[in-house]
Design a protein around this motif. Sequence first.
Motif, short mmCIF file in Angstrom:
data_model
loop_
_atom_site.label_atom_id
_atom_site.label_comp_id
_atom_site.label_asym_id
_atom_site.label_seq_id
_atom_site.Cartn_x
_atom_site.Cartn_y
_atom_site.Cartn_z
N PRO A 1 -22.46 -57.33 69.61
CA PRO A 1 -21.14 -57.15 69.00
C PRO A 1 -21.04 -56.11 67.49
N ALA A 2 -20.13 -55.55 68.01
CA ALA A 2 -19.84 -54.50 66.66
C ALA A 2 -18.98 -54.92 65.99
N VAL A 3 -18.73 -53.92 64.45
CA VAL A 3 -18.04 -53.98 63.49
C VAL A 3 -16.87 -53.62 64.13
N VAL A 4 -15.68 -54.38 63.92
CA VAL A 4 -13.82 -53.53 64.78
C VAL A 4 -13.26 -53.42 64.01
N GLY A 5 -13.20 -54.43 62.38
CA GLY A 5 -12.35 -53.64 61.36
C GLY A 5 -12.40 -55.16 60.12
N ILE A 6 -11.58 -55.45 59.75
CA ILE A 6 -11.87 -55.87 58.16
C ILE A 6 -10.41 -56.14 58.26
N LEU A 7 -10.65 -58.94 58.30
CA LEU A 7 -8.93 -58.78 58.14
C LEU A 7 -8.94 -58.48 56.18
N ILE A 8 -7.13 -58.82 56.80
CA ILE A 8 -6.37 -58.10 55.09
C ILE A 8 -5.37 -58.87 55.38
N GLU A 9 -4.41 -59.58 56.61
CA GLU A 9 -3.51 -60.55 56.43
C GLU A 9 -3.55 -61.78 57.31
N GLN A 10 -2.49 -62.57 57.13
CA GLN A 10 -2.28 -63.37 57.96
C GLN A 10 -1.09 -63.64 58.61
N THR A 11 -0.01 -63.57 59.49
CA THR A 11 0.95 -63.49 59.79
C THR A 11 1.88 -64.89 59.42
N PRO A 12 3.11 -64.80 59.31
CA PRO A 12 3.62 -66.15 57.92
C PRO A 12 3.85 -67.25 59.39
N ASP A 13 4.64 -68.16 59.71
CA ASP A 13 4.88 -68.91 60.69
C ASP A 13 6.37 -69.00 60.03
N ARG A 14 7.27 -68.57 61.52
CA ARG A 14 8.90 -67.69 61.19
C ARG A 14 9.50 -69.27 59.88
N SER A 15 9.17 -70.29 61.19
CA SER A 15 9.73 -71.67 60.98
C SER A 15 9.44 -72.52 59.41
N ASP A 16 8.42 -72.04 59.46
CA ASP A 16 7.73 -72.62 57.70
C ASP A 16 6.57 -71.81 57.03
N GLY A 17 7.34 -70.66 56.30
CA GLY A 17 6.90 -69.84 54.95
C GLY A 17 5.43 -70.46 54.78
N SER A 18 5.12 -71.54 54.59
CA SER A 18 4.25 -71.84 53.44
C SER A 18 3.29 -72.18 54.45
N ARG A 19 3.51 -71.69 56.01
CA ARG A 19 2.05 -71.76 56.78
C ARG A 19 1.96 -70.55 57.40
N ALA A 20 1.07 -70.00 57.77
CA ALA A 20 0.76 -69.03 58.95
C ALA A 20 0.02 -69.53 61.02
N THR A 21 0.58 -68.37 61.20
CA THR A 21 0.45 -68.50 62.91
C THR A 21 -1.33 -68.54 63.09
N ASN A 22 -1.95 -68.41 64.11
CA ASN A 22 -2.62 -67.66 64.58
C ASN A 22 -3.03 -66.62 64.69
N VAL A 23 -2.09 -65.90 64.51
CA VAL A 23 -1.72 -64.58 64.04
C VAL A 23 -2.52 -63.22 63.10
N LEU A 24 -3.83 -63.08 63.17
CA LEU A 24 -4.11 -62.39 61.93
C LEU A 24 -3.95 -60.75 62.45
N ILE A 25 -4.26 -59.89 60.87
CA ILE A 25 -4.29 -59.02 61.03
C ILE A 25 -5.16 -58.04 60.26
N ALA A 26 -5.84 -56.93 61.25
CA ALA A 26 -7.07 -56.68 60.68
C ALA A 26 -6.80 -54.84 60.76
N ALA A 27 -7.40 -54.70 59.62
CA ALA A 27 -7.77 -52.97 59.14
C ALA A 27 -8.68 -52.16 59.83
N THR A 28 -8.46 -51.37 60.92
CA THR A 28 -9.68 -50.83 61.95
C THR A 28 -10.67 -50.00 60.81
N LEU A 29 -11.67 -49.79 61.50
CA LEU A 29 -12.95 -49.19 60.42
C LEU A 29 -12.14 -47.76 59.94
N GLY A 30 -11.83 -47.61 61.64
CA GLY A 30 -11.28 -46.00 61.41
C GLY A 30 -10.05 -45.76 59.87
#
Length: 267
Positions: free
Chosen positions: A158-187
């Motif tokens: 395995p090799a590093v491909v990115g860095i975690l920066i954000e979690q996507t909020p649940d659109r029906s409950d803004g206090s929770r996050a969905t299991n969809v995350l956002i990472a910036a690429t190393l590039g």
Amino acid sequence: MTGAGYWVDLYQARQRLGGGFLLTRRFVLTALHCLRGLAVEECVDIRLADGRSVGGRVCRQDKEADLALVEIAADHHVDLPIPAADVAQDGDRWRGPYRPATDEVHLSGRIDRTAPHLCAGGATIEALQLTADQQLGDYSGYSGGPVEGVPPGDDRQPAVVGILIEQTPDRSDGSRATNVLIAATLGEAMRRFDHLDVAHLVDVLRPAGARAAAGGPRPPRFSGTEALLRQLDDWAERRILDPAQLAELKFLAVQKLIDKELGGGGA
């Protein structure tokens, strides 16, 4: 955290700020919001995965893209392994070797796609949309950690491909996050912080066609740049160059290599 990993925890005045990872033996990459408002030049403690702590300072910030660099103090020698880097492939598995505490789970999942993403800070970056297997409802604390791509049915590590920066909020409950995350690429990080010692990260800056063509032996035209990189390492070991000079010269050498590969020519 224990073991000989390349991820770190950042502290100030014994307060944990967040995670990050060794991009080189001189720089730690992290998500800017993990620094909790610290300014450039402010000091931090860097707790390595083997339990040691070294001093550092906030070196560079990109507020629009939520990325930051922490420079390790020159009087500290870090000999932990530096991660291999790669470009993420849609549909591959991913894993997060960093976790904010030993009673937290390791994250893993699927790389959905690489696509432009509008950050809260205003920048549109090249980002990875990740689906996590773990339904935590709150992924705070994982930001700044590395994302490793896990190629299917392949002998490559395995090799590093990115860095975690954000979690996507649940659109029906803004206090929770969905299991969809956002990472910036190393590039993306490499393009935003242009003075890094990046000899081992060249592949993340190559376009897809060039990466595919690079599968065989390297063309002879790269030999001069690689010889220069080896010479710079030799000068560093002999203390002819200080770390700042070495990083700048290596970056210029790698930029020349990339320019040639993209057909830009150059002496």
